[in-house]
Design an enzyme around this catalytic site. Structure first.
Site, PDB file in Angstrom:
ATOM      1  N   PHE A  20       0.989  -1.309   0.002  1.00 22.08           N
ATOM      2  CA  PHE A  20      -0.131   0.070   0.051  1.00 22.08           C
ATOM      3  C   PHE A  20       0.920   1.224   0.268  1.00 22.08           C
ATOM      4  O   PHE A  20       0.692   2.094  -0.752  1.00 22.08           O
ATOM      5  CB  PHE A  20      -0.998   0.018   1.141  1.00 22.08           C
ATOM      6  N   GLY A  45       1.779  -7.642  -0.517  1.00 19.77           N
ATOM      7  CA  GLY A  45       1.723  -6.508  -1.760  1.00 19.77           C
ATOM      8  C   GLY A  45       0.998  -7.302  -2.803  1.00 19.77           C
ATOM      9  O   GLY A  45       0.812  -8.523  -3.120  1.00 19.77           O
ATOM     10  N   THR A 101      11.222 -10.764   8.248  1.00 15.19           N
ATOM     11  CA  THR A 101      11.456  -9.336   7.387  1.00 15.19           C
ATOM     12  C   THR A 101      11.973  -8.265   8.199  1.00 15.19           C
ATOM     13  O   THR A 101      12.727  -7.464   7.778  1.00 15.19           O
ATOM     14  CB  THR A 101      10.145  -9.116   6.662  1.00 15.19           C
ATOM     15  N   TYR A 154       4.693  -8.427  14.879  1.00 18.48           N
ATOM     16  CA  TYR A 154       4.727  -7.046  14.034  1.00 18.48           C
ATOM     17  C   TYR A 154       5.592  -5.865  15.010  1.00 18.48           C
ATOM     18  O   TYR A 154       6.721  -5.387  14.775  1.00 18.48           O
ATOM     19  CB  TYR A 154       3.556  -6.559  13.760  1.00 18.48           C
ATOM     20  N   LYS A 158       9.523  -4.612  14.591  1.00 22.17           N
ATOM     21  CA  LYS A 158       9.877  -3.240  14.339  1.00 22.17           C
ATOM     22  C   LYS A 158      10.872  -2.581  15.322  1.00 22.17           C
ATOM     23  O   LYS A 158      11.722  -1.753  14.965  1.00 22.17           O
ATOM     24  CB  LYS A 158       8.768  -2.334  13.891  1.00 22.17           C
ATOM     25  N   THR A 184      -1.716   5.280   8.623  1.00 28.10           N
ATOM     26  CA  THR A 184      -1.800   5.859   7.258  1.00 28.10           C
ATOM     27  C   THR A 184      -2.845   4.966   6.345  1.00 28.10           C
ATOM     28  O   THR A 184      -3.131   3.968   6.791  1.00 28.10           O
ATOM     29  CB  THR A 184      -0.424   5.546   6.173  1.00 28.10           C
TER      30      THR A 184
END
Length: 320
Positions: A20, A45, A101, A154, A158, A184
């Site tokens: 996104f 994605g 990731t 998550y 991060k 966002t």
């Protein structure tokens, strides 16, 4: 140290560029005359997000998992690491991939930037603050995070990514920046990704009840994607390392958001209250003093305008 300014980058690598925010970032860089290599494995994605860019001069797509070693044909002077499952639906479905990731993927992207003498920007998140005991949240706040809860894959990915980015800069002299993105929203979100805006819009357009968790008094701060992208590129062009909050400091409760979406869509949907997810933050609001003072950035798109654009996009697509 890289000193390029917006529109002066020659070649940017965007990991997670099919996502996104990543796809909007790729488009903005191309519009400024920067060649872009998008690296994405499309685990979350979507190739259709990049459809308008695939035939553009200067755009290249590399399908790869950034948690594994990957190569790009051309040396970049900017590396934007945006690869990561970001919605609850995705990171709960892909917990190990999310952690890989944020750790291995961040290391690989940092190594690429270091080898290339490129500016590196890490996409972090307001989730590093967890369920904050301070509101609004400034960059000096260390957060209140459950390291073993369902959201931890998550949140901690991060947080580790921020620590690794900081260590890479300190140990190797890599030119790095960290941006913490707040809620966002905008076109190209997926209607079933579990986040409030696309969920409410999809439900309202389909005439379904809008499912508000808890009593709906928990807050979020919504930043339209165009504003977020401007903030990211401003941080990329500045020498600051951050972290720096990029978000809209105007709070809205989830109940207020649901009612606003119903109003803007003209829907007859009702509101249905459901249980709140575990560790769901009670408040979320960025202190953007640092972004205003150092980057000259602040959001420009009000919620009604941004939500209207988002609703128009959902209406025009088969997304929901």
């Amino acid at each position: 140290m890289t000193t390029a300014s917006p529109g002066k980058w020659e070649h940017a690598v965007v990991t997670g560029g099919g996502g996104f925010v990543g796809s909007h970032l790729c488009a903005a860089l191309l519009a400024e005359g920067t060649a872009v290599t998008c690296v994405d494995d499309f685990s979350t994605g979507r190739r259709e997000n990049l459809a308008p860019l695939l035939d553009r001069p200067g755009f290249q797509l590399v399908r790869a998992n950034v948690a594994e070693e990957f190569t790009v044909e051309r040396r970049p002077d900017l590396v934007l690491h945006f690869a990561s499952p970001a919605s609850p639906t995705d990171y709960l479905r892909l917990p190990l991939h999310t952690l890989d990731t944020g750790s291995l993927g961040t290391r690989n992207a940092l190594n690429l930037a270091h080898r290339s003498d490129a500016r590196f920007v890490l996409a972090s998140t307001s989730e590093v603050y967890g369920d904050p005991q301070q509101n609004p949240q400034n960059e000096r706040y260390w957060g209140h995070v459950n390291p073993v809860g369902p959201r931890s894959v998550y949140d901690e990915a991060k947080r580790f990514g921020e620590a690794l980015t900081t260590a890479h800069a300190d140990a190797k002299g890599t030119d790095t920046a960290i941006v913490r993105l707040f809620n966002t929203y905008g076109p190209r979100m997926r209607g079933h990704d579990g986040r409030a805006v696309p969920t409410f819009v999809r439900q309202a357009l389909d005439g379904e009840p809008l499912t508000v968790t808890g009593d709906g008094n928990q807050t979020r701060s919504l930043c339209y994607v165009d504003d977020t992208v401007r903030g990211i590129l401003a941080a990329a062009a500045h020498e600051m390392r951050g972290p720096v909050n990029i978000g809209n400091p105007t709070e809205i409760t989830m109940l207020e958001l649901a009612r606003l979406v119903i109003e803007l869509t003209g829907s007859r949907s009702e509101i249905r209250f459901i249980a709140r997810p575990t560790d769901d933050p009670a408040v979320r609001c960025p202190d953007i003093t640092l972004a205003r003072d150092k980057l000259g950035w602040e959001p420009e798109v009000a919620a009604r305008e941004g939500l209207g654009r988002t609703i128009d996009w959902f209406r025009a697509t088969a997304e929901r």
